[in-house]
Structure formats: structure tokens, C-alpha cells
Design an enzyme around this catalytic site. Structure first.
Site, PDB file in Angstrom:
ATOM      1  N   ARG A 128      20.752  39.862  41.954  1.00 49.73           N
ATOM      2  CA  ARG A 128      21.482  40.885  40.889  1.00 49.73           C
ATOM      3  C   ARG A 128      20.140  41.310  40.221  1.00 49.73           C
ATOM      4  O   ARG A 128      19.536  40.385  39.492  1.00 49.73           O
ATOM      5  CB  ARG A 128      22.483  40.602  40.114  1.00 49.73           C
ATOM      6  CG  ARG A 128      23.266  41.548  39.153  1.00 49.73           C
ATOM      7  CD  ARG A 128      23.683  42.700  39.768  1.00 49.73           C
ATOM      8  NE  ARG A 128      23.983  43.487  38.920  1.00 49.73           N
ATOM      9  CZ  ARG A 128      23.982  44.636  38.333  1.00 49.73           C
ATOM     10  NH1 ARG A 128      22.571  44.828  38.500  1.00 49.73           N
ATOM     11  NH2 ARG A 128      24.242  45.216  37.513  1.00 49.73           N
ATOM     12  N   HIS A 131      18.036  43.429  34.726  1.00 51.61           N
ATOM     13  CA  HIS A 131      19.042  44.170  33.939  1.00 51.61           C
ATOM     14  C   HIS A 131      19.479  43.883  32.618  1.00 51.61           C
ATOM     15  O   HIS A 131      19.209  42.745  32.397  1.00 51.61           O
ATOM     16  CB  HIS A 131      20.292  44.668  34.894  1.00 51.61           C
ATOM     17  CG  HIS A 131      21.254  43.700  35.006  1.00 51.61           C
ATOM     18  ND1 HIS A 131      20.902  42.463  35.829  1.00 51.61           N
ATOM     19  CD2 HIS A 131      22.437  43.365  34.729  1.00 51.61           C
ATOM     20  CE1 HIS A 131      21.871  41.747  35.838  1.00 51.61           C
ATOM     21  NE2 HIS A 131      22.828  42.240  35.200  1.00 51.61           N
ATOM     22  N   HIS A 133      22.978  44.494  29.350  1.00 52.65           N
ATOM     23  CA  HIS A 133      24.209  45.331  29.330  1.00 52.65           C
ATOM     24  C   HIS A 133      24.570  45.530  27.782  1.00 52.65           C
ATOM     25  O   HIS A 133      23.784  44.906  26.869  1.00 52.65           O
ATOM     26  CB  HIS A 133      25.352  44.238  29.673  1.00 52.65           C
ATOM     27  CG  HIS A 133      25.325  43.637  30.968  1.00 52.65           C
ATOM     28  ND1 HIS A 133      25.459  44.778  31.977  1.00 52.65           N
ATOM     29  CD2 HIS A 133      25.143  42.377  31.269  1.00 52.65           C
ATOM     30  CE1 HIS A 133      25.527  43.580  33.204  1.00 52.65           C
ATOM     31  NE2 HIS A 133      25.279  42.264  32.622  1.00 52.65           N
ATOM     32  N   GLU A 137      27.753  38.930  28.675  1.00 51.58           N
ATOM     33  CA  GLU A 137      28.194  38.328  29.859  1.00 51.58           C
ATOM     34  C   GLU A 137      28.305  36.955  29.912  1.00 51.58           C
ATOM     35  O   GLU A 137      27.434  36.292  29.814  1.00 51.58           O
ATOM     36  CB  GLU A 137      27.117  39.092  30.801  1.00 51.58           C
ATOM     37  CG  GLU A 137      27.325  38.437  32.529  1.00 51.58           C
ATOM     38  CD  GLU A 137      26.253  38.924  33.175  1.00 51.58           C
ATOM     39  OE1 GLU A 137      26.119  40.010  33.399  1.00 51.58           O
ATOM     40  OE2 GLU A 137      25.747  37.612  33.950  1.00 51.58           O
ATOM     41  N   HIS A 176      18.145  39.920  32.087  1.00 51.46           N
ATOM     42  CA  HIS A 176      18.463  38.574  32.766  1.00 51.46           C
ATOM     43  C   HIS A 176      18.452  38.933  34.293  1.00 51.46           C
ATOM     44  O   HIS A 176      18.316  40.098  34.682  1.00 51.46           O
ATOM     45  CB  HIS A 176      19.680  38.178  32.284  1.00 51.46           C
ATOM     46  CG  HIS A 176      21.085  39.164  32.308  1.00 51.46           C
ATOM     47  ND1 HIS A 176      21.142  39.890  31.214  1.00 51.46           N
ATOM     48  CD2 HIS A 176      21.738  39.299  33.359  1.00 51.46           C
ATOM     49  CE1 HIS A 176      22.254  40.557  31.694  1.00 51.46           C
ATOM     50  NE2 HIS A 176      22.603  40.391  32.761  1.00 51.46           N
ATOM     51  N   GLU A 199      30.388  47.335  35.701  1.00 50.16           N
ATOM     52  CA  GLU A 199      29.246  46.683  36.125  1.00 50.16           C
ATOM     53  C   GLU A 199      28.307  47.974  36.627  1.00 50.16           C
ATOM     54  O   GLU A 199      27.229  47.692  36.768  1.00 50.16           O
ATOM     55  CB  GLU A 199      29.580  45.899  37.255  1.00 50.16           C
ATOM     56  CG  GLU A 199      28.463  45.111  37.919  1.00 50.16           C
ATOM     57  CD  GLU A 199      27.486  44.199  37.033  1.00 50.16           C
ATOM     58  OE1 GLU A 199      26.649  43.448  37.205  1.00 50.16           O
ATOM     59  OE2 GLU A 199      28.263  43.816  35.592  1.00 50.16           O
ATOM     60  N   HIS A 313      53.541  28.849  24.007  1.00 54.38           N
ATOM     61  CA  HIS A 313      52.520  28.880  22.936  1.00 54.38           C
ATOM     62  C   HIS A 313      51.924  30.306  22.666  1.00 54.38           C
ATOM     63  O   HIS A 313      52.396  31.218  23.550  1.00 54.38           O
ATOM     64  CB  HIS A 313      51.118  28.005  23.403  1.00 54.38           C
ATOM     65  CG  HIS A 313      50.507  28.514  24.478  1.00 54.38           C
ATOM     66  ND1 HIS A 313      51.093  28.473  25.912  1.00 54.38           N
ATOM     67  CD2 HIS A 313      49.257  29.244  24.602  1.00 54.38           C
ATOM     68  CE1 HIS A 313      49.794  29.137  26.574  1.00 54.38           C
ATOM     69  NE2 HIS A 313      49.143  29.595  25.814  1.00 54.38           N
ATOM     70  N   HIS A 315      48.520  32.886  21.101  1.00 60.70           N
ATOM     71  CA  HIS A 315      47.185  32.892  20.613  1.00 60.70           C
ATOM     72  C   HIS A 315      47.037  33.776  19.246  1.00 60.70           C
ATOM     73  O   HIS A 315      47.493  34.939  19.524  1.00 60.70           O
ATOM     74  CB  HIS A 315      46.087  33.094  21.640  1.00 60.70           C
ATOM     75  CG  HIS A 315      46.207  32.405  22.754  1.00 60.70           C
ATOM     76  ND1 HIS A 315      45.485  30.939  22.705  1.00 60.70           N
ATOM     77  CD2 HIS A 315      46.776  32.252  23.992  1.00 60.70           C
ATOM     78  CE1 HIS A 315      45.759  30.257  24.009  1.00 60.70           C
ATOM     79  NE2 HIS A 315      46.489  31.175  24.686  1.00 60.70           N
ATOM     80  N   GLU A 320      44.489  37.286  25.637  1.00 57.54           N
ATOM     81  CA  GLU A 320      44.062  36.348  26.619  1.00 57.54           C
ATOM     82  C   GLU A 320      43.892  37.181  27.862  1.00 57.54           C
ATOM     83  O   GLU A 320      44.903  37.804  28.301  1.00 57.54           O
ATOM     84  CB  GLU A 320      45.231  35.626  26.796  1.00 57.54           C
ATOM     85  CG  GLU A 320      45.091  34.489  27.876  1.00 57.54           C
ATOM     86  CD  GLU A 320      45.894  33.076  27.921  1.00 57.54           C
ATOM     87  OE1 GLU A 320      46.220  32.657  28.937  1.00 57.54           O
ATOM     88  OE2 GLU A 320      46.687  32.874  26.818  1.00 57.54           O
ATOM     89  N   HIS A 359      54.057  32.874  25.370  1.00 61.63           N
ATOM     90  CA  HIS A 359      54.125  32.793  26.840  1.00 61.63           C
ATOM     91  C   HIS A 359      53.798  31.460  27.374  1.00 61.63           C
ATOM     92  O   HIS A 359      53.592  30.562  26.301  1.00 61.63           O
ATOM     93  CB  HIS A 359      52.962  33.574  27.551  1.00 61.63           C
ATOM     94  CG  HIS A 359      51.795  33.287  26.943  1.00 61.63           C
ATOM     95  ND1 HIS A 359      51.186  33.562  25.693  1.00 61.63           N
ATOM     96  CD2 HIS A 359      50.559  32.571  27.773  1.00 61.63           C
ATOM     97  CE1 HIS A 359      49.916  32.959  25.654  1.00 61.63           C
ATOM     98  NE2 HIS A 359      49.560  32.406  26.670  1.00 61.63           N
TER      99      HIS A 359
END
Length: 419
Positions: A128, A131, A133, A137, A176, A199, A313, A315, A320, A359
Site C-alpha cells: 500500500r 501516503h 491521511h 489509522e 506511512h 480510502e 451494558h 458506553h 461503538e 445492548h
């Protein structure tokens, strides 16, 4: 909650928008419907056992077998919480010589505004390309081996090898690369802390240099025109290459310890001791507390034995985003007012749970259910229903739920994570 925040919350949820737009007469009908809902569970349970649920027409039986709780939901489901499921197997692959990639972003999973995911494969020796971003990542290696490089803004370099079960993190703006190693390259999941990230929208070295005049490149690099003419005239993105030297040789070639990064950008997740383990499974949590460079993405690798479940539970600080690695499970997500949705999940599926929405995830298969929970946050935080109930005075719980003291004490006193 401020008026502005409340207005934003109302506008973001389609059910609330519809509710705001109702006339007084429509509201009366809606509230009457709420009263009728008290009988809905009993009616649904009866319907599931009689001819009401039959479908004499066309069916995609293969899809129905994979998603039985979507087609015929449990009677506890009601309303709509928005999309909570998608699958990488529905996403179009971009195939290049040397590998492929496909993605699940907010475009196909509209609820997920904070995280997008990419699944990528590189054959042995393939890259890859170099490049960077606009988003962080975070990656989990699903298969094989890879070599990763990342340069800090001060010019120091990190070079490391990763294998199945390992992580890496590349901060936004840090250049990277990723290269598949022998014997058969690698496959990995990439997670970005932007819902609309794609991407296909990365900063590619090959593409950038095509848009810099040759005389400027020559002045900047000291290279002559003849050398510059050898550069590729099309973006590389994913492309085949030769297998690299040993890790020690590559580190020595670029300057050894003098240019080595003081930050560690890889992490051996499956090699660490479980954060919590029970007879029903185990959880490994990784965030900024044990992986300091991961400042914007926190995660948990969860393994649930057959018959077990990730306990009820929620968050409190972030939504999530889930990726299912192996096994079969189901999840029910609750969202006010009076909305609940149950979906089934298989390997290569993505799940989504809005922030603060309670959930569970239950193993419905006969093999271990393995999945990742990921959050656009610096720390992993969850709140356990069982732990909350056991921390309350017995009289308070009895007044709310009609549980007597003996019944209450049968509830686990501590957070189980998996039970």
C-alpha cells in the site's frame, strides 16, 4: 442539556423529527398508539406461533437463514433505532495487481458518523504505497504478516513487523507504508476516526508528485530530469514489489538508533493477558492507557464461548463500531423512546451502537464468537447493568423492578464483561 444541544439531538434522530412535525390530532393518535403497544408483545408472541408469520411468496432463503432475527424479530423489538448492521461482503472491492480493498463508511451505514472501516489484502511483497491521511489509522491484522513504516514530523522513523492479532496506529498526517511479507502477504482491518472517510481519498505520494512541475521537483530534490522521468505517471495505490530485507537490515540501512522513533506504533494485542476472563469468554482492552500513541481510537477484542454473551451494558462517551471476525451472534440495541432492534451477525459483518444505547451481544452459534469493539475515544469505558443494580440499595431496586433482596443477590456483583 442546552436548547441548542436538545435541538440538535431531536434533528439527528428521524423518529424525533417526525414527532416534532405532528399536528395535535396526530399526536393524540400517536399517544393512543403508545397505550396500545402494551398489548403488542403478547400479540406478536401469538402471531409468531400461528399462520400470521407465513410468507407464501418469494424469499431469499440464504439471506433469511443468516439473519433470522431481522426477518422475524423477537417480540421485544419495537420502532426503529436506525441502521445497526452492514457487511463488507456487500461492499464493492477495488482490486489491483498486488491486492484489494473495500470499505464500510457513513455512506452505506449512515448512523456511523465517527468511524469508518476498510478491509484490505496485500500479497507477499506488495505495497500500500507511501501516503498519509486526514484521520488517524488504527489497524488489526486478520491474517499473515506485514511490515509497516511511519515517519514522525521530527524525521525519526518507525519500522516494524506485524502478524495476525497485532495492531498498528498511524496518526493523521504522518506518512506511512504497508507491505505484505512472506509467505502469503497479509489481510487487515483499518479503522478511521471519521465516518465519511474513504480510502480512495488519501494523499498518495505518486499522485502528488504528478502535480508538481518538473523544475520544482528538480530544485527541491536535486534530481535531474532524466531521473524524474522514471517516476510513475499514474497513481500506484496498491502494487507488487520485492520482499524486503530483514527488519534489522532495513533499520540499519536508514541510520539505526540515531533516526529511530521514540514512539512504538505497533501493539501485540492477542499476546497480552486478557483484561477480563470468565468461563464464558474474555476481553482484551487497548487504548491510550496501554498503547499511548492511540489517542483517538480505543478498542476491545472480545471472545464469547458458545451459549455466552457480552453482558447488558452501554458506553457513555462514544458510539461503538464493531467488526465480527469469527462465529455467529445476535445483538439487540435499545434507543429512546420505545425503540429496539435485534440483528444477527456473522464473520465480516459490521455492527453499530449509538452512544449511551444499552445492548448485549450473544453467541448464537456452536463455535467461539470473536469481534472487535471500537470507539473514537482515547479510553475504553463501559457501564454494566448488573454492577449498577448491585450498587443500589435493595429497597430502591425493589421499588423499581419488584426484585426482592434474595433475587437481587443472585445478580453478579461485579462487571463480568462476558457471562
Amino acid at each position: 442539556m442546552t436548547d441548542h444541544t436538545e435541538e440538535k439531538s431531536l434533528l439527528e434522530h428521524p423518529l424525533r423529527r417526525s414527532f416534532l412535525g405532528m399536528s395535535s390530532a396526530a399526536l393524540a393518535v400517536a399517544f393512543a398508539g403508545c397505550a396500545a403497544n402494551a398489548q403488542e408483545k403478547k400479540s406478536t408472541e401469538k402471531a409468531e406461533r400461528d399462520h400470521s408469520s407465513s410468507d407464501p411468496g418469494q424469499e431469499n432463503k440464504a439471506l433469511l437463514e443468516e439473519n433470522p432475527n431481522s426477518n422475524t424479530p423477537p417480540p421485544t423489538d419495537h420502532g426503529d433505532v436506525g441502521p445497526v448492521w452492514y457487511s463488507f461482503d456487500l461492499a464493492k472491492k477495488r482490486v489491483e495487481e498486488g491486492g484489494w480493498t473495500h470499505e464500510v463508511t457513513q455512506r452505506v451505514l449512515p448512523s456511523s458518523k465517527d468511524i469508518a472501516g476498510v478491509n484490505m489484502r496485500l500479497t507477499a511483497g506488495s505495497y500500500r504505497e507511501l501516503h498519509w491521511h486526514t484521520a488517524d489509522e488504527w489497524a488489526y491484522v486478520l491474517y499473515g504478516h506485514a511490515r509497516v513504516t511511519v515517519m514522525n514530523p521530527d524525521g525519526t522513523m518507525f519500522i516494524g513487523d506485524v502478524s495476525e492479532g497485532d495492531l498498528w496506529i498511524f496518526p493523521a498526517g504522518y506518512p506511512h507504508s504497508i507491505q505484505g511479507l512472506g509467505p502469503d502477504g497479509t489481510e487487515f482491518l483499518l479503522v478511521f476516526n471519521q465516518g465519511m472517510f474513504s480510502e480512495d481519498g488519501t494523499f498518495l505520494l505518486s499522485e502528488w508528485l504528478q502535480h508538481v512541475p518538473d523544475e520544482v521537483l528538480s530544485k527541491n530534490t536535486g534530481l535531474d530530469r532524466k531521473t524524474l522521468d522514471q517516476m510513475p505517471r499514474a497513481p500506484l495505490y496498491i502494487f507488487p514489489g520485492n520482499l524486503p530485507n530483514s527488519l534489522a537490515q532495513d533499520k540499519a540501512e536508514i541510520g539505526g538508533e540515531q533516526v529511530a522513533s521514540k514512539h512504538q506504533y505497533t501493539f501485540r494485542l492477542t499476546a497480552m493477558e486478557p483484561t477480563k476472563a470468565t468461563k464464558a469468554g474474555e476481553v482484551r482492552i487497548v487504548d491510550s492507557r496501554n498503547f499511548p500513541v492511540s489517542k483517538h481510537i480505543a478498542a476491545a477484542l472480545v471472545r464469547v464461548k458458545p451459549g455466552g454473551m457480552r453482558e447488558l451494558h452501554w458506553h457513555s462517551i462514544a458510539s461503538e463500531w464493531q467488526f465480527y471476525i469469527a462465529g455467529k451472534g445476535r445483538m439487540t440495541v435499545f434507543f429512546p423512546v420505545d425503540n429496539a432492534r435485534t440483528m444477527d451477525f456473522n464473520a465480516n459483518d459490521v455492527g453499530y451502537v449509538p452512544s449511551n444505547s444499552p445492548h448485549y451481544i450473544e453467541n448464537t452459534g456452536d463455535t467461539d464468537l470473536v469481534f472487535l469493539e471500537m470507539f473514537a475515544a482515547d479510553e475504553f469505558i463501559d457501564v454494566s447493568l448488573n454492577q449498577w443494580l448491585r450498587r443500589l440499595p435493595c429497597g430502591m431496586v425493589k421499588d423499581h423492578l419488584n426484585f426482592d433482596k434474595a433475587a437481587l443477590h443472585r445478580i453478579p456483583a461485579e462487571k463480568c464483561e462476558v457471562l
